[in-house]
Enzyme design. Structure first.
Site, short mmCIF file in Angstrom:
data_model
loop_
_atom_site.label_atom_id
_atom_site.label_comp_id
_atom_site.label_asym_id
_atom_site.label_seq_id
_atom_site.Cartn_x
_atom_site.Cartn_y
_atom_site.Cartn_z
N HIS A 1 70.82 -15.34 -71.29
CA HIS A 1 69.81 -14.53 -70.59
C HIS A 1 68.45 -15.23 -70.59
O HIS A 1 67.42 -14.57 -70.51
CB HIS A 1 69.65 -13.14 -71.21
CG HIS A 1 70.95 -12.44 -71.47
ND1 HIS A 1 71.53 -11.57 -70.57
CD2 HIS A 1 71.81 -12.52 -72.53
CE1 HIS A 1 72.68 -11.13 -71.06
NE2 HIS A 1 72.89 -11.70 -72.25
N SER B 1 49.02 -32.91 -57.55
CA SER B 1 48.48 -31.92 -56.64
C SER B 1 47.23 -32.50 -55.99
O SER B 1 46.47 -33.22 -56.63
CB SER B 1 48.12 -30.65 -57.41
OG SER B 1 47.13 -29.92 -56.70
N LYS C 1 47.78 -31.47 -62.58
CA LYS C 1 49.17 -31.13 -62.29
C LYS C 1 50.10 -32.33 -62.19
O LYS C 1 49.75 -33.38 -61.69
CB LYS C 1 49.23 -30.37 -60.95
CG LYS C 1 48.58 -29.02 -61.00
CD LYS C 1 49.53 -27.97 -61.49
CE LYS C 1 50.43 -27.60 -60.38
NZ LYS C 1 51.01 -26.38 -60.31
N GLU D 1 62.94 -29.72 -57.79
CA GLU D 1 62.90 -28.57 -56.87
C GLU D 1 63.69 -28.86 -55.59
O GLU D 1 64.38 -28.00 -55.05
CB GLU D 1 61.45 -28.23 -56.52
CG GLU D 1 60.67 -27.71 -57.71
CD GLU D 1 59.18 -27.66 -57.42
OE1 GLU D 1 58.69 -26.57 -57.09
OE2 GLU D 1 58.51 -28.70 -57.51
#
Ligand code: ARG
Length: 458
Positions: A157, A278, A284, A291
């Site tokens: 979980h 970024s 970042k 992704e």
């Protein structure tokens, strides 16, 4: 003007829209090498069986070889008016060698021709997929070996469950990609029958030799049923099916990398080579490759559903619907190849923070099961009672804001008098992991055994 290949009963040529919806040359030109290989084998067989003359065969072979080099040199002119790769090549052959070109299509139809070309293409792609999977498995084995002792939290979980090792976690993916690789091999085995000679759907009256063409093209045998042969796209569906399952595995690993690389987890640091920055936030470092691997799975799933939907409800034998098979498979193949390569790169050079993993492994009372197991083993409690006692200890630790191993012995003894000092031996994450020696368990010695087992199978 009407078509050269089948214009006999046609008075006029196609509408522009008809040509647009009908032509497949923009994508099936990818099959040129397979198409020429098939034609070479067919021409040889036609000559060997006396269906065409050796002289015509020689002209055909020369012409096809010329076409092959023209296509490879980029000088071949593909024409939409000629619909597809098969007719583009045959038309050029007629230009090059004249009348003999018209004998090549004896005892053959575009229906068995396209089934052959596409099988050959999918088969070569399956070999590529197998190689790419072997590479990825190899990299995962290296990381697993390096980190056979690196303790991390195991989750259920996505909540801390029990300590495991990063090596063991990597090996879970080795199992998945290993199954993917065996699915590739299964698919190759079933694909290993040659369609050539099924002709349009009924076979042919010419005394062809299907064994000969099957063998020349690297198949074990010819297909057995001519109707099935020109109607079947199972091999493409199987490729898409295994690609979708493999994509699912890649996507799960990609998701874990996204989570692990957050500052909140800090388990891994992606290399500069596999992350992006970024344009506004200088701090970042984004896991774009992970992704995109996660997202590309969507395209592969889409291709699988698209072809399943095209094929469902098609009456036997060939229908033009089946021309829609290629773009889906081409796109999925390219996508899978890229995703596998990106994952192999990412996993290979990401940095593992053993410290962050270990700190997290100890949080969330991850060794509570070890306490319960200790009570069963050392104090003779039934597991259900041990579970209850341990629950109380966890509640107490939570109240005090400390870990299980930090509870004073007197406090634990108040919960159950049978508990002794030796309980602390099992409450560390290293002890927990080392104790999991059951077959397939996370103990470092076991994981090393699994790594060796896989090394022998690469
Ligand atoms: N371009 C066609 C395809 O990809 C080739 C087969 C054409 N056969 C036919 N009966 N029209 O399926």
């Amino acid at each position: 003007s009407s078509n050269k290949m089948w214009g006999g009963r046609f008075a006029s040529g196609p509408d522009a829209i008809m040509e647009e919806i009908n032509a497949s040359i923009d994508f099936d030109r990818k099959l040129y090498a397979q198409d020429i290989a098939g034609s070479l084998a067919h021409a040889d067989m036609l000559a060997d069986t006396g269906i065409i003359s050796a002289d015509d065969r020689d002209k055909i072979v020369d012409g096809l070889n010329t076409i092959l080099s023209e296509i490879e040199a980029g000088t071949f002119e593909f024409s939409r008016r000629l619909e597809d790769i098969h007719m583009n090549i045959e038309a050029r052959l007629a230009e090059l060698i004249g009348a003999a070109a018209g004998r090549l299509h004896t005892a053959r139809s575009r229906n068995d021709q396209v089934a052959l070309d596409f099988r050959l293409w999918v088969s070569a792609q399956l070999e590529n997929t197998e190689t790419a999977l072997t590479r990825l498995i190899g990299v995962l084995l290296e990381r697993a070996e390096e980190h056979a002792d690196t303790v991390m939290p195991g989750f259920t979980h996505l909540q801390t469950a029990q300590p495991v090792t990063f090596g063991h976690h990597c090996m879970a993916y080795v199992e998945m990609f290993g199954r993917d690789r065996s699915r590739v091999r299964d698919a190759l085995t079933r694909l290993d029958e040659c369609p050539l000679g099924a002709a349009a759907l009924a076979g042919t009256g010419f005394a062809i030799n299907r064994q000969q063409t099957a063998e020349a093209l690297g198949f074990s045998a010819p297909t057995r049923n001519s109707i099935d042969t020109v109607s079947d796209r199972d091999f493409a569906l199987e490729f898409l099916g295994l690609a979708a399952i493999c994509g699912t595995h890649l996507s799960r690993l990609a998701e874990e990398i996204v989570i692990w690389s957050t500052p909140q987890f800090g388990f891994v640091r992606l290399s500069d080579a596999f992350s992006t920055g970024s344009s506004i936030m200088p701090q970042k470092k984004n896991p774009d490759a992970a992704e995109l691997v996660r997202a590309k799975t969507g395209r592969i799933n889409g291709a699988l559903i698209a072809l399943l939907t095209v094929m469902k409800g098609l009456p036997l034998a060939y229908s033009k619907d089946m021309q829609e098979d290629k773009e889906q498979v081409f796109d999925a193949a390219e996508t899978l190849e890229l995703a596998l390569a990106a994952m192999t790169g990412m996993v290979g050079d990401m940095q593992i923070s053993a410290q962050a993993m270990k700190a997290a492994a100890g949080a969330g009372y991850s060794t509570a099961t070890d306490l319960a197991d200790w009570l069963v083993r050392e104090a003779g409690l039934p597991f259900r009672d041990a579970h209850h006692v341990t629950g109380k200890a966890v509640a107490l630790a939570e109240e005090k804001g400390c870990g299980l191993a930090d509870l004073p012995l007197e406090d634990i003894q108040k919960i159950n008098g049978a508990i002794t000092e030796s309980v602390f031996d099992v409450l560390s994450v290293d002890a927990s992991v080392a104790s999991r020696t059951s077959f397939g368990g996370t103990a470092p010695a076991n994981v090393r055994e699994q790594i060796n087992w896989w090394r022998g199978r690469l």
